[in-house]
Design a protein around this motif. Structure first.
Motif, PDB file in Angstrom:
ATOM      1  N   GLY A 132       0.813  -1.217   0.000  1.00 10.87           N
ATOM      2  CA  GLY A 132       0.000   0.000   0.000  1.00 10.87           C
ATOM      3  C   GLY A 132       0.847   1.268   0.000  1.00 10.87           C
ATOM      4  N   LEU A 133       2.127   1.160   0.353  1.00 10.44           N
ATOM      5  CA  LEU A 133       3.007   2.333   0.308  1.00 10.44           C
ATOM      6  C   LEU A 133       3.203   2.811  -1.120  1.00 10.44           C
ATOM      7  N   ARG A 134       3.191   1.854  -2.064  1.00 10.74           N
ATOM      8  CA  ARG A 134       3.541   2.103  -3.474  1.00 10.74           C
ATOM      9  C   ARG A 134       4.935   2.734  -3.560  1.00 10.74           C
ATOM     10  N   LEU A 135       5.910   2.027  -3.059  1.00 14.69           N
ATOM     11  CA  LEU A 135       7.286   2.527  -3.096  1.00 14.69           C
ATOM     12  C   LEU A 135       8.223   1.488  -3.694  1.00 14.69           C
ATOM     13  N   GLY A 136       8.820   1.841  -4.817  1.00 15.04           N
ATOM     14  CA  GLY A 136       9.813   0.971  -5.429  1.00 15.04           C
ATOM     15  C   GLY A 136      11.011   1.803  -5.834  1.00 15.04           C
ATOM     16  N   TRP A 137      12.003   1.168  -6.489  1.00 16.92           N
ATOM     17  CA  TRP A 137      13.156   1.950  -6.935  1.00 16.92           C
ATOM     18  C   TRP A 137      13.809   1.320  -8.160  1.00 16.92           C
ATOM     19  N   ILE A 138      14.500   2.209  -8.896  1.00 16.40           N
ATOM     20  CA  ILE A 138      15.267   1.791 -10.070  1.00 16.40           C
ATOM     21  C   ILE A 138      16.724   2.114  -9.772  1.00 16.40           C
ATOM     22  N   VAL A 139      17.617   1.167 -10.062  1.00 17.32           N
ATOM     23  CA  VAL A 139      19.059   1.428  -9.950  1.00 17.32           C
ATOM     24  C   VAL A 139      19.629   1.350 -11.359  1.00 17.32           C
ATOM     25  N   ALA A 140      20.293   2.415 -11.790  1.00 19.10           N
ATOM     26  CA  ALA A 140      20.767   2.471 -13.180  1.00 19.10           C
ATOM     27  C   ALA A 140      21.899   3.483 -13.299  1.00 19.10           C
ATOM     28  N   PRO A 141      22.629   3.438 -14.427  1.00 16.01           N
ATOM     29  CA  PRO A 141      23.655   4.457 -14.667  1.00 16.01           C
ATOM     30  C   PRO A 141      23.041   5.865 -14.666  1.00 16.01           C
ATOM     31  N   PRO A 142      23.813   6.886 -14.283  1.00 21.05           N
ATOM     32  CA  PRO A 142      23.261   8.247 -14.143  1.00 21.05           C
ATOM     33  C   PRO A 142      22.556   8.770 -15.397  1.00 21.05           C
ATOM     34  N   ASP A 143      23.070   8.445 -16.596  1.00 24.05           N
ATOM     35  CA  ASP A 143      22.404   8.939 -17.823  1.00 24.05           C
ATOM     36  C   ASP A 143      20.983   8.384 -17.918  1.00 24.05           C
ATOM     37  N   VAL A 144      20.860   7.128 -17.516  1.00 27.65           N
ATOM     38  CA  VAL A 144      19.538   6.485 -17.571  1.00 27.65           C
ATOM     39  C   VAL A 144      18.627   7.127 -16.530  1.00 27.65           C
ATOM     40  N   ILE A 145      19.161   7.332 -15.323  1.00 27.20           N
ATOM     41  CA  ILE A 145      18.350   7.950 -14.261  1.00 27.20           C
ATOM     42  C   ILE A 145      17.890   9.342 -14.722  1.00 27.20           C
ATOM     43  N   ALA A 146      18.800  10.105 -15.340  1.00 27.66           N
ATOM     44  CA  ALA A 146      18.449  11.468 -15.753  1.00 27.66           C
ATOM     45  C   ALA A 146      17.270  11.463 -16.732  1.00 27.66           C
ATOM     46  N   LYS A 147      17.276  10.529 -17.676  1.00 29.98           N
ATOM     47  CA  LYS A 147      16.175  10.485 -18.651  1.00 29.98           C
ATOM     48  C   LYS A 147      14.887   9.981 -17.988  1.00 29.98           C
ATOM     49  N   LEU A 148      15.056   8.987 -17.094  1.00 29.48           N
ATOM     50  CA  LEU A 148      13.879   8.469 -16.395  1.00 29.48           C
ATOM     51  C   LEU A 148      13.232   9.553 -15.527  1.00 29.48           C
ATOM     52  N   VAL A 149      14.066  10.437 -14.967  1.00 26.42           N
ATOM     53  CA  VAL A 149      13.537  11.534 -14.149  1.00 26.42           C
ATOM     54  C   VAL A 149      12.636  12.421 -15.017  1.00 26.42           C
ATOM     55  N   GLN A 150      13.080  12.700 -16.251  1.00 25.13           N
ATOM     56  CA  GLN A 150      12.240  13.519 -17.143  1.00 25.13           C
ATOM     57  C   GLN A 150      10.917  12.815 -17.431  1.00 25.13           C
ATOM     58  N   ILE A 151      11.011  11.503 -17.646  1.00 26.10           N
ATOM     59  CA  ILE A 151       9.788  10.744 -17.965  1.00 26.10           C
ATOM     60  C   ILE A 151       8.856  10.732 -16.750  1.00 26.10           C
ATOM     61  N   LYS A 152       9.451  10.538 -15.581  1.00 31.47           N
ATOM     62  CA  LYS A 152       8.623  10.474 -14.361  1.00 31.47           C
ATOM     63  C   LYS A 152       7.962  11.823 -14.064  1.00 31.47           C
ATOM     64  N   GLN A 153       8.673  12.900 -14.384  1.00 25.09           N
ATOM     65  CA  GLN A 153       8.056  14.223 -14.178  1.00 25.09           C
ATOM     66  C   GLN A 153       6.730  14.317 -14.917  1.00 25.09           C
ATOM     67  N   GLY A 154       6.727  13.798 -16.136  1.00 26.91           N
ATOM     68  CA  GLY A 154       5.490  13.832 -16.925  1.00 26.91           C
ATOM     69  C   GLY A 154       4.424  12.894 -16.374  1.00 26.91           C
ATOM     70  N   ALA A 155       4.851  11.888 -15.632  1.00 29.48           N
ATOM     71  CA  ALA A 155       3.883  10.903 -15.131  1.00 29.48           C
ATOM     72  C   ALA A 155       3.246  11.363 -13.830  1.00 29.48           C
ATOM     73  N   ASP A 156       4.076  11.735 -12.834  1.00 33.22           N
ATOM     74  CA  ASP A 156       3.483  12.089 -11.529  1.00 33.22           C
ATOM     75  C   ASP A 156       4.332  13.081 -10.718  1.00 33.22           C
ATOM     76  N   LEU A 157       5.227  13.784 -11.368  1.00 37.97           N
ATOM     77  CA  LEU A 157       6.140  14.749 -10.707  1.00 37.97           C
ATOM     78  C   LEU A 157       7.097  14.062  -9.741  1.00 37.97           C
ATOM     79  N   HIS A 158       6.543  13.336  -8.789  1.00 33.86           N
ATOM     80  CA  HIS A 158       7.393  12.552  -7.876  1.00 33.86           C
ATOM     81  C   HIS A 158       6.493  11.600  -7.105  1.00 33.86           C
ATOM     82  N   THR A 159       7.120  10.630  -6.462  1.00 35.21           N
ATOM     83  CA  THR A 159       6.380   9.708  -5.596  1.00 35.21           C
ATOM     84  C   THR A 159       6.049  10.434  -4.291  1.00 35.21           C
ATOM     85  N   SER A 160       4.924  10.085  -3.695  1.00 39.23           N
ATOM     86  CA  SER A 160       4.446  10.763  -2.485  1.00 39.23           C
ATOM     87  C   SER A 160       5.566  11.019  -1.469  1.00 39.23           C
TER      88      SER A 160
END
Ligand SMILES: Cc1ncc(COP(=O)(O)O)c(C=O)c1O
Length: 416
Positions: free
Chosen positions: A253-281
């Motif tokens: 019910g927390l809905r908390l997970g994580w991704i571990v990846a190289p920084p370039d991948v994290i940087a792009k995923l951050v942009q994608i996540k911004q469009g999805a929900d800005l951030h996790t609660s």
């Protein structure tokens, strides 16, 4: 003018189907039905008092951070704690390599958005996690699947599967959902060798890795990949994106997970996540950190291992005791599931209805395959969410349904 809404939906929604599991679970709402279906952690193990104390502590001491917008990457102390914990498994990551997601289900969606172009081929295990297929389907993924056996994915079939030029491989090395099997070290090395040789990324989905009840820890693909890099800058160029979650360790019910990846991948995923929900609660992240810190998570995971290991054994013993000799099943070293194979000719959908009559539920195996017609004589059984008494009674009821179906199958085959 009015048009049916279904005609207005975007093309990408066409491949979306309501999950068979969700539809079937509706039939299991009746409290008299013993559900061995869902992948639920045990309700009675949720650390309720710790959550109550943590909520109060967070609101008393850090309410602005908890109730305010936060960074897309996630709450820094939580990311640091996750990075520290990963080091125990040889995964050398810093907070910069960690992105907090709304469950690892969101991680699958973000990774799919990052990597899949319409019509791309994704290499998956057969069977595989249904939720991943749902996430990938939206982006027009096609699949090539490789069967698993007791040592995980059958790597000898990889050269042929690689002919489709997969965009990535989606793999569940520990206590696979639904198969319950663990990929051997040999096979892991093979997988990483193929990945390296062909430059094909691996998505290593590991929600259950910490829930081991027997056998020895096996090195994650993420770590083997790093070893393979021969001193190259792994965090820039590594081939593995690693996913995990608090769902089975603390509470889904927390809905908390994580991704571990190289920084370039994290940087792009951050942009994608911004469009999805800005951030996790932020509130949830701070509360989870408060609960998990100072060693509580480790103690709690020990308790979960003890309880689930006993439940696994009860389920294995009950299968031995009640099921017909022609059926076989996996003996998982961890996780939440085992996978039953029934004799030729059995149909898990017919069996499901018979089982519901007997007030017991499971997930039909066919839900976990990309190819129609596969898994029709398989069942996924969950052993974490029921007490030992209910597990025994559930397996007894299920065995009655199996025997009835088996008799019907034999009658049909002798009639022809
Ligand atoms: C293999 C696998 N990946 C991902 C998930 C999603 O987990 P979460 O609750 O973190 O979204 C699950 C949930 O059961 C799972 O089994």
């Amino acid at each position: 003018m009015s048009t049916p809404w279904s005609r207005r939906f975007a093309h990408r929604t066409r491949t979306m189907k309501s999950s068979a599991i969700r539809d079937l679970l509706k039939l299991t709402q009746n409290p008299e039905v013993i559900s061995l279906a869902g992948g639920l952690p045990a309700n009675e193990l949720f650390p309720v008092q710790q959550f109550k104390d943590a909520c109060r502590q967070v609101l008393d001491t850090n309410c602005s951070a908890a109730l305010q917008y936060g960074s897309t990457e996630g709450y820094l102390p939580l990311r640091e704690m996750i990075a520290r914990n990963l080091q125990r498994y040889g995964i050398e990551a810093s907070a910069d390599n960690v992105l907090i997601t709304s469950g690892s289900q969101q991680a699958l969606d973000l990774v799919a958005k990052l990597l899949i172009n319409e019509g791309d081929c994704v290499l998956v295990e057969a069977p595989t996690y249904l939720g991943a297929l749902q996430a990938f389907n939206v982006f027009g993924a096609e699949y090539v699947s490789i069967p698993i056996d007791h040592d995980g994915i059958r790597t000898e079939l990889m050269p042929e599967a690689f002919q489709c030029g997969p965009t990535f491989m989606y793999l569940l090395p520990n206590f696979q959902n639904p198969g319950g099997v663990t990929m051997s070290l040999e096979r892991r090395k093979e997988v990483v060798r193929f990945s390296n040789q062909h430059g094909i990324p691996i998505i290593e989905d590991d929600p259950y890795g910490q829930l081991r009840y027997s056998g020895d820890h096996v090195t994650p693909l993420f770590v083997l990949d790093r070893e393979n890099m021969n001193g190259d800058d792994h965090y820039r160029f590594g081939n593995v994106i690693y996913l995990s979650t608090f769902s089975k360790l603390l509470a889904p019910g927390l809905r908390l997970g994580w991704i571990v990846a190289p920084p370039d991948v994290i940087a792009k995923l951050v942009q994608i996540k911004q469009g999805a929900d800005l951030h996790t609660s932020t509130f949830t992240q701070l509360v989870a950190y408060e609960v998990a810190k100072d060693g509580f998570l480790d103690e709690h995971v020990k308790l979960i291992r003890q309880v689930y290991s006993e439940r696994r054994d009860v389920m294995l013993d009950s299968l031995e005791r009640f099921f017909p000799g022609e059926a076989t099943w996996t003996r998982p070293d961890g996780g939440l599931f085992l996978w039953v194979t029934l004799p030729e000719g059995m149909n898990c959908h017919e069996l499901f209805h018979e089982a519901i009559e007997n007030k017991v539920a499971f997930v039909p195996g066919s839900s976990f395959f990309t190819d129609e017609g596969e898994g029709t004589r398989n069942l996924r059984l969950n052993f974490s969410s029921n007490t030992p008494e209910r597990i025994t009674e559930g397996i007894r009821r299920l065995s009655e349904a199996v025997k009835t179906q088996l008799q019907k199958t034999r009658l049909v085959s002798t009639t022809f």
